[in-house]
Design an enzyme around this catalytic site. Structure first.
Site, mmCIF file in Angstrom:
data_model
loop_
_atom_site.group_PDB
_atom_site.id
_atom_site.type_symbol
_atom_site.label_atom_id
_atom_site.label_comp_id
_atom_site.label_asym_id
_atom_site.label_seq_id
_atom_site.Cartn_x
_atom_site.Cartn_y
_atom_site.Cartn_z
ATOM 1 N N TYR A 143 -0.099 13.947 -2.726
ATOM 2 C CA TYR A 143 -1.039 14.883 -2.102
ATOM 3 C C TYR A 143 -0.435 16.285 -1.983
ATOM 4 O O TYR A 143 -1.161 17.274 -1.976
ATOM 5 C CB TYR A 143 -1.429 14.409 -0.690
ATOM 6 C CG TYR A 143 -2.629 13.488 -0.659
ATOM 7 C CD1 TYR A 143 -2.623 12.281 -1.331
ATOM 8 C CD2 TYR A 143 -3.768 13.839 0.065
ATOM 9 C CE1 TYR A 143 -3.719 11.440 -1.285
ATOM 10 C CE2 TYR A 143 -4.866 12.997 0.116
ATOM 11 C CZ TYR A 143 -4.843 11.800 -0.560
ATOM 12 O OH TYR A 143 -5.928 10.971 -0.517
ATOM 13 N N LYS A 194 5.060 0.910 -5.610
ATOM 14 C CA LYS A 194 5.076 0.417 -6.986
ATOM 15 C C LYS A 194 6.506 0.609 -7.512
ATOM 16 O O LYS A 194 6.758 1.417 -8.417
ATOM 17 C CB LYS A 194 4.083 1.200 -7.853
ATOM 18 C CG LYS A 194 2.618 0.829 -7.619
ATOM 19 C CD LYS A 194 2.182 -0.435 -8.352
ATOM 20 C CE LYS A 194 2.090 -0.252 -9.849
ATOM 21 N NZ LYS A 194 1.656 -1.504 -10.537
ATOM 22 N N ASP A 226 -0.809 -2.750 -6.228
ATOM 23 C CA ASP A 226 -1.950 -3.411 -6.890
ATOM 24 C C ASP A 226 -2.136 -4.820 -6.344
ATOM 25 O O ASP A 226 -3.250 -5.267 -6.058
ATOM 26 C CB ASP A 226 -1.786 -3.412 -8.420
ATOM 27 C CG ASP A 226 -0.440 -3.939 -8.892
ATOM 28 O OD1 ASP A 226 0.496 -4.072 -8.068
ATOM 29 O OD2 ASP A 226 -0.310 -4.241 -10.099
ATOM 30 N N ASP A 250 -4.496 5.780 1.256
ATOM 31 C CA ASP A 250 -5.877 6.271 1.177
ATOM 32 C C ASP A 250 -6.756 5.186 0.575
ATOM 33 O O ASP A 250 -7.824 4.852 1.108
ATOM 34 C CB ASP A 250 -5.900 7.540 0.304
ATOM 35 C CG ASP A 250 -7.301 8.102 0.147
ATOM 36 O OD1 ASP A 250 -8.019 8.179 1.155
ATOM 37 O OD2 ASP A 250 -7.677 8.450 -0.990
ATOM 38 N N ASP A 254 -9.541 2.343 2.603
ATOM 39 C CA ASP A 254 -10.977 2.234 2.300
ATOM 40 C C ASP A 254 -11.323 0.785 2.004
ATOM 41 O O ASP A 254 -12.363 0.263 2.431
ATOM 42 C CB ASP A 254 -11.348 3.079 1.069
ATOM 43 C CG ASP A 254 -11.931 4.437 1.449
ATOM 44 O OD1 ASP A 254 -11.524 4.971 2.498
ATOM 45 O OD2 ASP A 254 -12.776 4.963 0.701
HETATM 46 C C1 IPM Z 1 -9.192 10.257 3.957
HETATM 47 C C2 IPM Z 1 -9.998 11.107 3.010
HETATM 48 C C3 IPM Z 1 -9.208 12.363 2.683
HETATM 49 C C4 IPM Z 1 -7.955 11.945 1.945
HETATM 50 C C5 IPM Z 1 -9.989 13.457 1.912
HETATM 51 C C6 IPM Z 1 -11.252 13.849 2.616
HETATM 52 C C7 IPM Z 1 -9.128 14.660 1.648
HETATM 53 O O1 IPM Z 1 -10.351 10.373 1.882
HETATM 54 O O2 IPM Z 1 -8.808 10.762 5.027
HETATM 55 O O3 IPM Z 1 -8.962 9.091 3.650
HETATM 56 O O4 IPM Z 1 -7.967 11.747 0.720
HETATM 57 O O5 IPM Z 1 -6.932 11.802 2.606
HETATM 58 MG MG MG Z 2 -9.849 8.299 2.021
#
Ligand code: IPM
Ligand code: MG
Length: 370
Positions: A143, A194, A226, A250, A254
């Protein structure tokens, strides 16, 4: 009422203002019913700040964020700003906050409320009672790594590049948070990278392994990212705390969010280092979900991830565990009563609006406080 609890609220874009609005109602409730007051200021971030000031985060708002006890963040972004140059997009505002506040430890708990176990895309028995913590490194890795950019090669073809980079100290500080979290939970830490492909992963594994001796009560394991993604959907209850880098965290968070029934349920806390002299640490709280432009302004958003983020704020920034528990219990009870926003409603089940969910929470809080 004057208060020594300073909060900066940054609702942002899309559904951000709507879900933050429901937290503001809980804050008012706490003021009246619990006699706890906050000194709240509000600012602009993301697209809202671009529209007003031409930048996703002004220096003044950045300075405010550094000076308060905690920042409560909504969400940012939307189609309106997607065409802007990369460095002017709404996301830059959030990334700048994380970097300049040095919020390296991002706690993303994935908890399944009993009433929602059937809303998960996984089978009931795989997720019922699930309670895992993903600890994502938030200020390093690909990032922020340099060099980065898009360059034109002598052939005229363009090349995009980013750098995955982690120093020993960056790995160590987040790993220590991971061990400490595991100590307070079920004593298991799984470190994810990884190392079979990336040197940064090799170093990550070495550093985490080397500090494990300081935490003899924690059982440490390692997993490739993975495989971890696969294990999270195969058998998520095998995990307690997962510590991983910025990008893997990240993605995996999710993925874990969906186990809980909806992305609209997952809160997060982003914490900096504790100042040894004052015991103070910078902190920002935000839901894991985004700004959901498709439903923004329609009163359809689920405010629970934002509400649960506020509960984390009470717990981690103000040591108000009892109040945090009460809010979490209220969320559980409201869900238990079958009250659902559209994202978590079962087929055929009546869905209520964002503010009706807020009403239900306040009613439940009244009962719990009585
Ligand atoms: C998160 C989001 C952010 C990230 C974006 C909005 C920059 O997806 O906080 O998970 O990638 O960190
Ligand atoms: Mg995210």
């Amino acid at each position: 009422m004057a208060s020594n609890k300073k909060l900066l609220v940054l609702p942002g874009d899309g559904i951000g203002p709507e879900v933050v609005g429901e937290v503001r109602r809980i804050v008012d409730w706490m003021d009246k019913r619990r006699h706890v007051s906050f000194d709240i200021s509000e600012g602009l971030v993301g697209g809202a700040a671009i529209d007003a000031h031409g930048t996703p985060l002004t220096d003044e708002t950045m300075a405010d964020a550094m000076s308060v006890d905690a920042v409560l963040f909504g969400s940012i972004g939307g189609p309106k700003w997607e065409k802007l140059p990369f460095n002017s997009q709404p996301e830059r505002g959030l990334l700048r906050l994380r970097k300049e506040m040095d919020l390296f430890a991002n706690l993303r708990p994935a908890m399944v409320f009993d009433a929602l176990a059937d809303a998960s895309s996984l089978k009931h028995e795989l997720v019922a009672g699930l309670d895992i913590m993903i600890l994502r490194e938030l200020t390093g890795g690909v990032y922020f790594g340099e060099p980065r950019g898009i360059e034109t090669l002598p052939s005229g073809e363009r090349r995009g590049f980013n750098t995955q980079s982690y120093s020993e100290s960056e790995i160590e500080r987040v790993a220590r948070v991971g061990f400490e979290l595991a100590q307070k939970r079920n004593g298991k830490l799984c470190s994810v990278e990884k190392a079979n492909v990336m040197e940064s992963g090799v170093l990550w594994r070495e550093v985490v392994t080397s500090i494990a001796k300081d935490y003899p009560d924690v059982s440490l394991s390692h997993m490739y990212a993975d495989n971890c993604a696969m294990q999270i959907v195969r058998n998520p209850k095998q995990f307690d705390v997962i510590v991983t880098d910025n990008l893997f965290g990240d993605i995996l968070s999710d993925c874990a969010a969906m186990l809980t029934g909806s992305l609209g349920m997952l809160p997060s806390a982003s914490l900096g280092a504790e100042d040894p002299s004052t015991g103070r640490r910078m902190a920002l709280y935000e839901p894991v979900h985004g700004s959901a432009p498709d439903i923004a302004g329609q009163g359809k958003a689920n405010p629970l991830a934002e509400v649960l983020s506020f509960a984390m704020l009470l717990r981690y920034s103000f040591d108000m565990g009892e109040d945090a528990d009460m809010i979490e219990t209220a969320v559980g009870n409201v869900l238990g009563a079958g009250i659902r926003t559209a994202d978590i409603a079962a087929p055929g089940q009546q869905a209520i609006s964002t503010s009706e969910m807020g009403n239900a929470l306040l009613k439940e809080l009244d009962k719990l406080a009585a």
